[in-house]
Design a protein around this motif. Structure first.
Motif, PDB file in Angstrom:
ATOM      1  N   UNK A 157       0.804  -1.224   0.000  1.00  0.00           N
ATOM      2  CA  UNK A 157       0.000   0.000   0.000  1.00  0.00           C
ATOM      3  C   UNK A 157       0.834   1.269   0.000  1.00  0.00           C
ATOM      4  N   UNK A 158       2.145   1.154   0.155  1.00  0.00           N
ATOM      5  CA  UNK A 158       2.989   2.345   0.250  1.00  0.00           C
ATOM      6  C   UNK A 158       2.844   3.225  -0.992  1.00  0.00           C
ATOM      7  N   UNK A 159       2.878   2.636  -2.163  1.00  0.00           N
ATOM      8  CA  UNK A 159       2.797   3.418  -3.396  1.00  0.00           C
ATOM      9  C   UNK A 159       1.384   3.971  -3.611  1.00  0.00           C
ATOM     10  N   UNK A 160       0.377   3.231  -3.183  1.00  0.00           N
ATOM     11  CA  UNK A 160      -0.991   3.732  -3.277  1.00  0.00           C
ATOM     12  C   UNK A 160      -1.180   4.957  -2.381  1.00  0.00           C
ATOM     13  N   UNK A 161      -0.563   4.945  -1.217  1.00  0.00           N
ATOM     14  CA  UNK A 161      -0.668   6.087  -0.314  1.00  0.00           C
ATOM     15  C   UNK A 161       0.066   7.301  -0.883  1.00  0.00           C
ATOM     16  N   UNK A 162       1.169   7.069  -1.585  1.00  0.00           N
ATOM     17  CA  UNK A 162       1.883   8.178  -2.228  1.00  0.00           C
ATOM     18  C   UNK A 162       1.027   8.811  -3.325  1.00  0.00           C
ATOM     19  N   UNK A 163       0.322   7.986  -4.092  1.00  0.00           N
ATOM     20  CA  UNK A 163      -0.569   8.506  -5.134  1.00  0.00           C
ATOM     21  C   UNK A 163      -1.704   9.301  -4.494  1.00  0.00           C
ATOM     22  N   UNK A 164      -2.255   8.780  -3.403  1.00  0.00           N
ATOM     23  CA  UNK A 164      -3.324   9.488  -2.696  1.00  0.00           C
ATOM     24  C   UNK A 164      -2.836  10.834  -2.165  1.00  0.00           C
ATOM     25  N   UNK A 186     -11.215  14.437 -10.397  1.00  0.00           N
ATOM     26  CA  UNK A 186     -10.022  13.588 -10.386  1.00  0.00           C
ATOM     27  C   UNK A 186      -9.668  13.177  -8.959  1.00  0.00           C
ATOM     28  N   UNK A 187      -9.738  14.114  -8.018  1.00  0.00           N
ATOM     29  CA  UNK A 187      -9.386  13.814  -6.637  1.00  0.00           C
ATOM     30  C   UNK A 187     -10.364  12.816  -6.016  1.00  0.00           C
ATOM     31  N   UNK A 188     -11.648  13.073  -6.140  1.00  0.00           N
ATOM     32  CA  UNK A 188     -12.651  12.174  -5.555  1.00  0.00           C
ATOM     33  C   UNK A 188     -12.636  10.822  -6.270  1.00  0.00           C
ATOM     34  N   UNK A 189     -12.639  10.828  -7.579  1.00  0.00           N
ATOM     35  CA  UNK A 189     -12.615   9.573  -8.342  1.00  0.00           C
ATOM     36  C   UNK A 189     -11.348   8.782  -8.079  1.00  0.00           C
ATOM     37  N   UNK A 190     -10.220   9.467  -8.051  1.00  0.00           N
ATOM     38  CA  UNK A 190      -8.955   8.792  -7.788  1.00  0.00           C
ATOM     39  C   UNK A 190      -8.910   8.149  -6.416  1.00  0.00           C
ATOM     40  N   UNK A 191      -9.426   8.856  -5.410  1.00  0.00           N
ATOM     41  CA  UNK A 191      -9.435   8.292  -4.063  1.00  0.00           C
ATOM     42  C   UNK A 191     -10.418   7.132  -3.931  1.00  0.00           C
ATOM     43  N   UNK A 192     -11.522   7.161  -4.664  1.00  0.00           N
ATOM     44  CA  UNK A 192     -12.443   6.018  -4.661  1.00  0.00           C
ATOM     45  C   UNK A 192     -11.779   4.785  -5.258  1.00  0.00           C
ATOM     46  N   UNK A 193     -11.091   4.969  -6.367  1.00  0.00           N
ATOM     47  CA  UNK A 193     -10.379   3.856  -7.006  1.00  0.00           C
ATOM     48  C   UNK A 193      -9.257   3.358  -6.104  1.00  0.00           C
TER      49      UNK A 193
END
Length: 134
Positions: free
Chosen positions: A62-69, A100-107
């Protein structure tokens, strides 16, 4: 000993069968062979040596996912800050940033859940030593 801090780490209490997430401090206590308290039954829980080896073998998916978030959040702050300060005057840009922010965080939320599904160790109740009461 250096402890890996794993985002999305969960434990299973063998006393009450409850599963709950643990953070950095609790992970470090377990690696140092110190007990943590169950959120369900308030028992002191310890990790067996087999579970400790399993835990130390986990990666941190999850480290890279958290960086994207965090990047999406930073983008939102920059756009909204620029709009608030009057540097950006495009309503369309703000709308696109929100989408983009809301959609990206949902994904990312669903990807995070799937990536950390296997990150769980079983913990046993700590048995009292001779002379200790339960």
């Amino acid at each position: 000993m250096s402890s890996p801090v794993i985002i999305g780490m969960k434990v299973h209490c063998n006393a009450c069968e409850k599963e709950f997430p643990i953070g950095k401090k609790q992970q470090m206590l377990l690696v140092e062979d110190k007990p943590i308290v169950c959120k369900g039954c308030n028992s002191e829980l310890i990790m067996s040596s087999a579970q400790k080896q399993r835990f130390l073998g986990f990666d941190n998916p999850a480290k890279y996912l958290m960086l994207v978030s965090a990047g999406l959040g930073l983008l939102g702050v920059i756009i909204f800050g620029g709009t608030f300060l009057g540097l950006l005057r495009s309503d369309a840009l703000v709308l696109i940033t929100v989408a983009v922010t809301v959609g990206g965080n949902l994904v990312l939320g669903s990807k995070l859940k799937n990536a950390t599904k296997h990150l769980m160790v079983d913990l046993d109740p700590k048995l009292p030593r001779d002379g200790e009461s339960i």
